[in-house]
Design a protein around this motif. Sequence first.
Motif, PDB file in Angstrom:
ATOM      1  N   GLY A  77      -4.758   6.714   4.404  1.00  0.00           N
ATOM      2  CA  GLY A  77      -5.106   7.228   3.073  1.00  0.00           C
ATOM      3  C   GLY A  77      -5.871   8.526   3.182  1.00  0.00           C
TER       4      GLY A  77
ATOM      5  N   GLN B  96     -10.219   8.870  -1.497  1.00  0.00           N
ATOM      6  CA  GLN B  96      -9.736   7.634  -2.140  1.00  0.00           C
ATOM      7  C   GLN B  96     -10.619   6.426  -1.792  1.00  0.00           C
ATOM      8  OE1 GLN B  96      -5.801   7.598  -0.402  1.00  0.00           O
ATOM      9  NE2 GLN B  96      -4.921   8.718  -2.132  1.00  0.00           N
TER      10      GLN B  96
ATOM     11  N   ASN C  29       0.366   3.849   2.083  1.00  0.00           N
ATOM     12  CA  ASN C  29       1.543   4.453   1.437  1.00  0.00           C
ATOM     13  C   ASN C  29       2.805   3.658   1.713  1.00  0.00           C
ATOM     14  OD1 ASN C  29       0.007   6.397   0.312  1.00  0.00           O
ATOM     15  ND2 ASN C  29       0.402   7.928   1.902  1.00  0.00           N
TER      16      ASN C  29
ATOM     17  N   SER D 259      -5.659   4.762  -4.947  1.00  0.00           N
ATOM     18  CA  SER D 259      -4.659   5.825  -4.736  1.00  0.00           C
ATOM     19  C   SER D 259      -4.664   6.803  -5.910  1.00  0.00           C
ATOM     20  CB  SER D 259      -3.261   5.232  -4.534  1.00  0.00           C
ATOM     21  OG  SER D 259      -2.614   5.108  -5.778  1.00  0.00           O
TER      22      SER D 259
END
Length: 404
Positions: A75, A79, A203, A229
């Motif tokens: 990430g 975030q 993801n 996200s």
Amino acid sequence: MYGVGSIQFKVLFYAMNNRVYLDWNATTPLRREAREAMVAALDVCGNPSSVHAEGRAVRMLVERVRHAIADAIGGQAQQVIFTSGGTEANVLALQPGLRGPSGTPVERLLVSAIEHASVLEGGQFPAAQVDTIRVTASGVLDLDHLRTLIIGQPPALVSVMLANNESGALQPVRDVAAMVHEAGGLLHVDAVQAFGKIKFYINELEADLLSISAHKVGGPKGVGALILSDRVANFHAPIRGGGQEKGRRAGTENVSGIAGFGAAVTASTATQEADTARMKSLRDRLEAGLRAATPNAIIFSADVPRLPNTTLFTVPGLRAETAVIGFDLEGVAVSSGSACSSGKVQPSHVLTAMGLGPDLARGGIRVSLGWSTTDLDVDRFIQTWRKLSGALLKKDDETVLERF
Ligand code: PLP
């Protein structure tokens, strides 16, 4: 060089007391790297919100950990919201009014029947807006049931764990994500048990919100993170005050806890592949020993992909609470899937959701291994089970406890 409280002391303690710890899904030992980072951080005085040099030094420490955690799950640092653990991350995530790319705020929450209590409680959603998604007999989310709950309905926030804490069963999170996103909803993934045991990237999972906790990877208890996200808008902070964590979770950061979290994540990531392979081979040997001693043992979720370190089993007629005490008296720490409330042992909600009746659902024993579990630990477990099982399955509780 090391005093009481050091890793050497603990090794000595376990050796002298002849204890075997096989309850790593409950919590893990603090890693040496985490302890050292925490002790060092305790001696740094600044508040991360202060502008002076002391404050900036601590801010740098916190931000370094934020980057390390973001890297570990693929990430981005901005975030990552630090929390007081997995429970708070879950409750923070489960809030009505979040908007995804569809722009419609989610006003319904769907949770799988085998979630952790902090998710089953519904976070900040009123009970009337929470629905439960069924699981199969193997303890895996029933995608057909999910489909019936989301098709033709307003967009929902859906919460599904990556790995179950009792059975270790991995959940079809990517399939869930595809379905939920197509219906305009958002996906929260409780990855508290999976983090550090299997490799994943946020993801690839297509998770919109994801929870992790430090004490499951060798960090301290009482610190965790919610990863939010960029697909999620309208996030609101239930804990408000000083504007920390970019206004998403107020309160001066738990700097030493965060330092320990970061060191634990870095250490865990470095050896994870090797640890996973080793744990799996130890777990397979443990299960072979279990089946050899008691051929009628039922190992739950053995037919589906599972965490490499977890075995949840029972034998018809077994009382989990008596077995856990029996193991403990023999120096082996395991846990029961069932919960004790008001002095009464409740059936495990996970086994109940898998369709088991109250007797079997009260009999689950969870054995969970970790990076420092050895062949000797597994031998001890098997020997103890051989010794206990006959008595546990024949005698009443008092007789068993008298004998052991
Ligand atoms: N989610 C899962 C799947 C867990 O197993 C746990 C703890 O056991 C939690 C959340 C809560 O995490 P914490 O103990 O950090 O509050």
